[in-house]
Design a protein around this motif. Structure first.
Motif, PDB file in Angstrom:
ATOM      1  N   THR A 115       0.842  -1.194   0.000  1.00  0.00           N
ATOM      2  CA  THR A 115       0.000   0.000   0.000  1.00  0.00           C
ATOM      3  C   THR A 115       0.877   1.243   0.000  1.00  0.00           C
ATOM      4  O   THR A 115       1.922   1.273   0.658  1.00  0.00           O
TER       5      THR A 115
ATOM      6  N   LYS B 253      -3.340   0.184  -3.565  1.00  0.00           N
ATOM      7  CA  LYS B 253      -2.816  -1.088  -3.069  1.00  0.00           C
ATOM      8  C   LYS B 253      -2.596  -2.045  -4.225  1.00  0.00           C
ATOM      9  O   LYS B 253      -3.470  -2.219  -5.079  1.00  0.00           O
TER      10      LYS B 253
ATOM     11  N   LEU C 220      -8.461   1.568   2.404  1.00  0.00           N
ATOM     12  CA  LEU C 220      -7.674   2.693   1.906  1.00  0.00           C
ATOM     13  C   LEU C 220      -8.251   4.028   2.346  1.00  0.00           C
ATOM     14  O   LEU C 220      -7.511   4.963   2.674  1.00  0.00           O
TER      15      LEU C 220
END
Length: 366
Positions: free
Chosen positions: A25, A129, A144
């Motif tokens: 990420t 990601k 996220l």
């Protein structure tokens, strides 16, 4: 093996895996350089970022032992349109795929990097990601949206202890916020005696080294995440000549009362035109930053703007009106990129000599 890049806005891009197969990420950014992917990948300023290369073919001349800007690349991932798995160059010792595997950095190719770059330009940088196809995309998007970007990138890439590169010339302290090897190379080529110190060095520690000048390196992240460096600069300003590059430019600005703001998608690449206001000369520069020194209230500071970006008129350089200090947002050491602005290192040496002749420094040997 198929992999995907999922963005926080819910969009996703499917491609083919190369490099490491771990999930990763980071902030998704793009760089417009047509060459220099090895230097870009190993630039510590890309710490925790997923780098999108806009040039369509990456890896065609492989990886060599000469062009690393750091030993351990800190990027979170690599996105390309096409990757060359069989490079051709007399210096190459490994492929990009092999390097990413060794350094545990995931990559995805067969991605429409043009569409991805257009999205970033329109919406700004986005969290993303790299992950397998089998994941629950809605769940990833939710993660996220809730995830905060890390604020300790400088700590991750800075040296943990001081070290010296001996020379017989000017004594320079390089504060390492994520310094590229190119900066050290330029100082060493000019005969400087360089002491590299961690990002959290104190003003007293610097003064005890009795340097002729202090250089502030490039580095990743938000400059307001390094408040200790700002306080250190407030204490040494006027006592020692200072030259700041990239993050160092932003930190010096904060120490002088300026503000910094996050840019929509930043400047990343080796083809950014910058104008020197005094001469009118336009140089092509290497850049990698997502924050900028704000023009708001700048006219009230003891700083004169020396350089501006042609594309968006952001501040690219300034000089202190009273003290021997100047900085630039771009990278005069290049690596990669053109060397149009390399002479700024010579200006730094001249500034140190002039300051010594004028008795500016108040450092004391211990």
């Amino acid at each position: 093996m198929k992999r995907q890049l999922i963005l926080e806005d819910g969009s996703y891009y499917t491609g083919t895996a190369f490099g490491s197969l771990r999930e990763s990420t980071g902030e998704v950014v793009f760089t417009t350089g047509m060459a220099g992917y090895q230097e870009t990948l190993s630039d510590p300023s890309y710490c925790d970022q997923i780098i999108t290369f806009t040039y369509p073919l990456i890896g065609n001349y492989g990886i060599n032992q000469e062009d690393f800007e750091s030993i351990e690349p800190a990027a979170a991932g690599v996105i390309v349109s096409e990757v060359a798995l069989k490079p051709s160059h007399w210096q190459y010792t490994s492929t990009l795929d092999e390097l990413l595997k060794v350094k545990d950095i995931p990559g995805v190719y067969d991605i429409d990097t043009r569409a991805l770059t257009r999205k970033i330009r329109i919406h700004g940088t986005l969290k993303g990601k790299i992950c397998p196809l089998e994941v629950d995309r809605k769940q990833i998007v939710q993660q996220l949206s809730e995830q905060r970007l890390p604020a300790d990138q400088v700590k991750k890439v800075s040296t943990s202890s001081p070290y010296t590169l001996p020379g017989r010339g000017k004594r320079v302290v390089l504060v390492d916020f994520g310094a590229k090897r190119g900066i050290l190379r330029e100082l060493i080529e000019r005969g400087c005696d360089v002491t590299v110190v961690p990002y959290d060095v104190s003003a007293d520690e610097i003064l005890r080294l009795n340097p002729d000048g202090v250089m502030l390196s490039n580095g990743p992240g938000d400059p307001t995440d390094v408040p200790g460096a700002v306080e250190m600069l407030k204490e040494i300003l006027g006592k020692i000549p200072v030259f700041g590059i990239c993050l160092g430019h932003q930190l010096l600005g904060l120490a002088c009362g300026a503000k910094t703001t996050k840019m929509k998608f930043g400047h990343r690449g080796v083809n950014h035109p910058v104008k020197h206001l005094e001469t009118g000369k336009v140089m092509i520069t290497s850049q990698n930053h997502g924050y900028t020194v704000d023009t708001d209230g700048f006219e009230n500071l003891d700083l004169d703007i020396t350089h501006i970006a042609i594309n968006d008129e952001t501040i690219e350089g300034y000089r202190h009106k009273v003290h021997p200090a100047f900085s630039v947002q771009f990278h005069p050491e290049a690596s990669p990129g053109p060397t149009d602005s390399n002479e700024l290192f010579d200006e730094f040496l001249t500034m140190m000599s002039n300051a010594k002749n004028e008795g500016v420094s108040t450092c004391q040997s211990v």
